[in-house]
Design a protein around this motif. Structure first.
Motif, mmCIF file in Angstrom:
data_model
loop_
_atom_site.group_PDB
_atom_site.id
_atom_site.type_symbol
_atom_site.label_atom_id
_atom_site.label_comp_id
_atom_site.label_asym_id
_atom_site.label_seq_id
_atom_site.Cartn_x
_atom_site.Cartn_y
_atom_site.Cartn_z
ATOM 1 N N ARG A 367 0.936 -1.239 -0.076
ATOM 2 C CA ARG A 367 0.084 -0.196 -0.169
ATOM 3 C C ARG A 367 0.944 1.090 0.081
ATOM 4 N NH1 ARG A 367 -5.201 1.257 3.887
ATOM 5 N NH2 ARG A 367 -5.842 3.176 2.963
ATOM 6 N N CYS A 368 0.468 2.106 -0.590
ATOM 7 C CA CYS A 368 1.269 3.594 -0.838
ATOM 8 C C CYS A 368 0.294 4.449 -0.173
ATOM 9 C CB CYS A 368 1.436 4.096 -2.353
ATOM 10 S SG CYS A 368 2.074 5.473 -2.546
ATOM 11 N N PHE A 369 0.835 5.468 0.738
ATOM 12 C CA PHE A 369 0.117 6.526 1.283
ATOM 13 C C PHE A 369 0.565 7.653 0.788
ATOM 14 C CE2 PHE A 369 0.241 2.957 4.262
ATOM 15 C CZ PHE A 369 -1.141 2.656 4.772
ATOM 16 N N GLY A 370 0.968 7.959 -0.354
ATOM 17 C CA GLY A 370 1.271 9.027 -0.974
ATOM 18 C C GLY A 370 0.093 9.755 -1.682
ATOM 19 N N ARG A 371 0.111 10.483 -2.681
ATOM 20 C CA ARG A 371 -0.728 10.989 -3.482
ATOM 21 C C ARG A 371 -0.315 11.079 -5.140
ATOM 22 N NH1 ARG A 371 -5.252 13.204 -1.251
ATOM 23 N NH2 ARG A 371 -5.797 14.562 -2.907
ATOM 24 N N ASP A 372 -1.411 10.679 -5.832
ATOM 25 C CA ASP A 372 -1.070 11.203 -7.204
ATOM 26 C C ASP A 372 0.304 10.198 -7.686
ATOM 27 O OD1 ASP A 372 -3.211 12.910 -7.537
ATOM 28 O OD2 ASP A 372 -1.650 14.469 -6.839
ATOM 29 N N GLN A 373 0.362 8.932 -7.267
ATOM 30 C CA GLN A 373 1.463 8.143 -7.600
ATOM 31 C C GLN A 373 0.809 6.821 -8.250
ATOM 32 O OE1 GLN A 373 4.381 7.090 -4.609
ATOM 33 N NE2 GLN A 373 3.873 8.821 -3.447
ATOM 34 N N THR A 374 1.577 6.252 -9.264
ATOM 35 C CA THR A 374 1.230 4.935 -10.113
ATOM 36 C C THR A 374 1.997 3.772 -9.821
ATOM 37 O OG1 THR A 374 0.302 6.438 -11.795
ATOM 38 C CG2 THR A 374 0.588 4.001 -12.055
ATOM 39 N N ILE A 375 1.522 2.677 -9.115
ATOM 40 C CA ILE A 375 2.332 1.462 -8.781
ATOM 41 C C ILE A 375 1.891 0.646 -9.846
ATOM 42 C CG2 ILE A 375 2.593 -0.223 -6.916
ATOM 43 C CD1 ILE A 375 1.292 3.248 -6.043
ATOM 44 N N PHE A 376 3.162 0.152 -10.406
ATOM 45 C CA PHE A 376 3.038 -0.892 -11.652
ATOM 46 C C PHE A 376 3.500 -2.385 -10.919
ATOM 47 C CE2 PHE A 376 3.325 3.028 -14.311
ATOM 48 C CZ PHE A 376 2.238 2.969 -14.977
ATOM 49 N N ASP A 377 3.188 -3.346 -11.585
ATOM 50 C CA ASP A 377 3.595 -4.749 -11.544
ATOM 51 C C ASP A 377 3.797 -5.072 -13.167
ATOM 52 O OD1 ASP A 377 4.264 -7.036 -11.474
ATOM 53 O OD2 ASP A 377 2.784 -8.001 -10.064
ATOM 54 N N PRO A 378 4.813 -5.049 -13.517
ATOM 55 C CA PRO A 378 5.228 -5.247 -14.943
ATOM 56 C C PRO A 378 4.706 -6.693 -15.319
ATOM 57 C CG PRO A 378 7.194 -4.430 -13.999
ATOM 58 C CD PRO A 378 6.203 -4.665 -12.790
ATOM 59 N N TRP A 379 4.331 -7.727 -14.671
ATOM 60 C CA TRP A 379 4.015 -8.880 -14.993
ATOM 61 C C TRP A 379 2.712 -8.745 -15.350
ATOM 62 C CZ3 TRP A 379 7.491 -12.256 -16.563
ATOM 63 C CH2 TRP A 379 8.814 -12.009 -15.913
ATOM 64 N N HIS A 380 1.767 -7.695 -14.935
ATOM 65 C CA HIS A 380 0.515 -7.661 -15.482
ATOM 66 C C HIS A 380 0.317 -7.204 -16.856
ATOM 67 C CE1 HIS A 380 -0.584 -6.686 -10.987
ATOM 68 N NE2 HIS A 380 -0.648 -7.800 -11.290
ATOM 69 N N TYR A 381 1.247 -6.513 -17.608
ATOM 70 C CA TYR A 381 1.355 -6.134 -18.878
ATOM 71 C C TYR A 381 1.766 -7.151 -19.738
ATOM 72 C CZ TYR A 381 -0.106 -1.779 -16.856
ATOM 73 O OH TYR A 381 -0.926 -0.815 -15.827
ATOM 74 N N VAL A 382 2.864 -8.239 -19.269
ATOM 75 C CA VAL A 382 3.181 -9.215 -20.255
ATOM 76 C C VAL A 382 2.191 -9.706 -21.320
ATOM 77 C CG1 VAL A 382 4.256 -11.388 -20.257
ATOM 78 C CG2 VAL A 382 5.075 -9.716 -18.734
ATOM 79 N N PRO A 383 1.008 -10.238 -21.119
ATOM 80 C CA PRO A 383 0.036 -10.507 -21.881
ATOM 81 C C PRO A 383 -0.330 -9.429 -22.935
ATOM 82 C CG PRO A 383 -0.921 -11.035 -20.055
ATOM 83 C CD PRO A 383 0.441 -10.156 -19.883
ATOM 84 N N VAL A 384 -0.245 -8.390 -22.736
ATOM 85 C CA VAL A 384 -0.474 -7.186 -23.757
ATOM 86 C C VAL A 384 0.690 -7.179 -24.646
ATOM 87 C CG1 VAL A 384 -1.020 -4.674 -24.058
ATOM 88 C CG2 VAL A 384 -1.798 -5.997 -22.008
ATOM 89 N N LEU A 385 2.042 -7.413 -24.375
ATOM 90 C CA LEU A 385 3.106 -7.107 -24.882
ATOM 91 C C LEU A 385 3.188 -8.294 -26.135
ATOM 92 C CD1 LEU A 385 5.971 -7.166 -22.528
ATOM 93 C CD2 LEU A 385 5.084 -5.217 -23.795
ATOM 94 N N ALA A 386 2.192 -9.329 -26.046
ATOM 95 C CA ALA A 386 2.330 -10.249 -27.218
ATOM 96 C C ALA A 386 1.858 -9.775 -28.476
ATOM 97 C CB ALA A 386 1.543 -11.534 -26.677
ATOM 98 N N ARG A 387 0.880 -8.681 -28.411
ATOM 99 C CA ARG A 387 0.234 -7.942 -29.492
ATOM 100 C C ARG A 387 0.880 -6.727 -29.768
ATOM 101 N NH1 ARG A 387 -4.022 -8.912 -26.025
ATOM 102 N NH2 ARG A 387 -4.229 -6.758 -25.785
ATOM 103 N N LYS A 388 1.958 -6.028 -28.786
ATOM 104 C CA LYS A 388 2.356 -5.013 -28.953
ATOM 105 C C LYS A 388 3.705 -4.879 -28.204
ATOM 106 C CE LYS A 388 -1.836 -2.216 -28.466
ATOM 107 N NZ LYS A 388 -2.513 -1.354 -27.771
ATOM 108 N N PRO A 389 4.636 -5.722 -29.060
ATOM 109 C CA PRO A 389 6.129 -6.257 -28.494
ATOM 110 C C PRO A 389 6.882 -4.916 -28.186
ATOM 111 C CG PRO A 389 5.854 -6.907 -30.693
ATOM 112 C CD PRO A 389 4.378 -6.806 -30.321
#
Length: 499
Positions: A367-389
């Motif tokens: 959990r992040c307690f700041g403001r206006d921050q984006t927390i990524f997990d790159p593995w969430h986007y790996v399936p998208v890379l198959a179409r957009k390497p």
């Protein structure tokens, strides 16, 4: 009325030196009746108090002045008017008296108010394991060199006076759940009753008397730990006076001077050590021959056994954007690409958040307690890379992505090649099906052979999924015939006859 020195001299002149009342009155220049009063009463001091103050000037304006004083006293300290300002307002209403009369009246008015407002309390006594008290306080610390106000949860066992203190960034409901769970785990049990103020995370509605409409999730927590919640009367902090006193004690002993820490984990570990040290070093207020820690050890057998952690989360629904992001608490968190297009449930814990969809976890982040921050997990986007390497090179989730050593070497080998991104995407996609340890081992094996092509690595993974059957090891003993074959020439004769 004469002072005590004059009264003492009158008594000495009469009883010691034997002078007459007339002589004493002539020498001290006082009336003979005064001398007689002192000698007959036997008192060494006389006081005169006026029974009724006429107040000729301010009398007609008493109601107006009482109203102005009461209204001014009800205001916050910063907004209160001085007595001169009240005097000027009273003059504006038509008062023609002086300021001294208003000042004297205001002083007597405040004295009456303080006398009528003096509260009287009854000392309370609790049996072992009967009740605990809970409260919050705000303390100032230096976190990584920056001044921060932390929210401190206080739990106190009413019988043994054992205290538990833990700091959080917020006072939200999930923090309340976490504080209770950690306190009961430390105590190794809970009490039969919990005494609270009317905090919004616990009480939804306040009725007449002690009747309350408690929050549903809060009641679930109390049911898990077998605790009966009891809410204090509004603005009646003395009903949980032990934890109120603990707030002041902790502020004075633990947070003064201002603490300097690097993280909440470091702060909370230090606070727990201080709670234990204080309990072992100080005597119990009722059992003076034992310390707080010794009484607490004896009380443990009377506590309700600790049933294990409560799943203390605060759940809210959220929609997933086309960039695989959900918004929570002024921040954005990534979720699995398969969750796009349907709502998810965000479960907020004290230290992490979970995103669930149809009963499965599609994201989990610290959990992040700041403001206006984006927390990524790159593995969430790996399936998208198959179409957009091509997104592997400039995609925001993949910047500063720390991969295992062998995978990182393969990525550097493919960097700058024409089909490097596509081959790397093929290798990363294999992680979703084969797992990160298997792909890491395949990359290490390929690099040891001096190759790093995606086809080679995928081939190694395929061989790992379908291993070759074990080969039979032949030995001279295994090749030796157990039964020698017998020659049968009749078979050849039968064949010749057939021909």
């Amino acid at each position: 009325m004469k002072g005590v020195d004059t009264i003492a001299r009158i008594r000495r002149e009469f009883f010691v030196r034997g002078k007459t009342i007339k002589q004493i009155a002539r020498e001290l220049h006082i009336a003979r009746n005064t001398v007689r009063k002192v000698l007959r009463s036997g008192a060494t001091e006389f006081r005169y108090e006026r029974e009724r103050q006429p107040l000729p000037r301010i009398g007609p304006w008493r109601e107006d002045l009482d109203r102005l004083l009461a209204l001014n006293d009800a205001k916050p300290t910063r907004e209160r008017l001085t007595l001169i300002r009240l005097f000027e307002e009273l003059r504006g209403l038509g008062y023609e008296g002086g300021y001294d009369a208003v000042r004297r009246y205001a002083r007597s008015w405040r004295r009456e108010q303080s006398t009528s407002a003096t509260a009287v309390f009854v000392p309370l006594s609790f049996a072992p394991g009967e009740a605990y008290q809970f409260d919050w306080s705000h303390e100032a610390i230096l976190l990584n060199g920056m001044p921060v106000t932390v929210k401190v949860a206080h739990v106190r066992l009413c019988h043994s006076r054992m205290m538990f203190v833990r700091a959080y960034p917020r006072e939200s409901q999930e923090m309340v759940f976490d504080a209770h769970d950690r306190a009961f785990a430390f105590f190794k049990g809970a009490c039969r009753r919990g005494i609270y103020d009317n905090m919004k995370t616990a009480v939804d509605t306040i009725f007449i008397g002690k009747e309350r409409a408690y929050n549903r999730r809060f009641l679930q927590m109390c049911g898990h730990y077998l605790v009966e919640p009891v809410a204090c009367t509004p603005a009646s902090g003395w009903e949980k006076g032990q934890v109120e006193n603990q707030v002041g004690l902790v502020r004075e002993r633990f947070f003064t001077p201002r603490l300097r820490v690097k993280s909440y984990d470091e702060l909370n570990a230090w606070l727990l050590d201080q709670c234990i040290a204080y309990a072992k070093a100080h005597a119990h207020p009722e059992h003076r021959d034992r310390t707080i820690w010794q009484v607490f050890e004896a009380e443990r057998v009377s506590l309700v056994p600790y049933p294990g952690p409560f799943d203390g989360f605060h759940a809210i629904p959220a929609s997933v954007s086309r960039t695989c992001l959900v918004r929570f608490d002024s921040n954005k968190y990534s979720v699995a690409a398969s969750a796009v297009g349907r709502p998810v449930e965000i479960r907020a814990y004290a230290d992490r958040i979970e995103c669930r969809q149809d009963g499965r976890v599609v994201a989990q982040h610290v959990r992040c307690f700041g403001r206006d921050q984006t927390i990524f997990d790159p593995w969430h986007y790996v399936p998208v890379l198959a179409r957009k390497p091509g997104a592997l090179r400039n995609g925001a989730p993949f910047k500063d992505w720390i991969l295992p050593a062998a995978l990182e070497r393969v990525r550097r080998k493919h960097a700058g090649r024409d089909d490097g991104d596509r081959q790397m995407v093929s290798i990363l996609a294999a992680v979703l099906s084969d797992g990160l340890p298997a792909v890491e081992a395949a990359c290490a094996e390929a690099l040891s052979e001096g190759v790093w092509s995606a086809d080679v690595i995928l081939n190694i993974l395929a061989r790992q999924r379908e291993p070759e059957p074990p080969r039979t090891i032949t030995t001279p003993q295994a090749l030796r015939l157990r039964h020698e074959p017998q020659a049968d020439c009749a078979r050849y004769d039968s064949i010749r006859r057939a021909v």
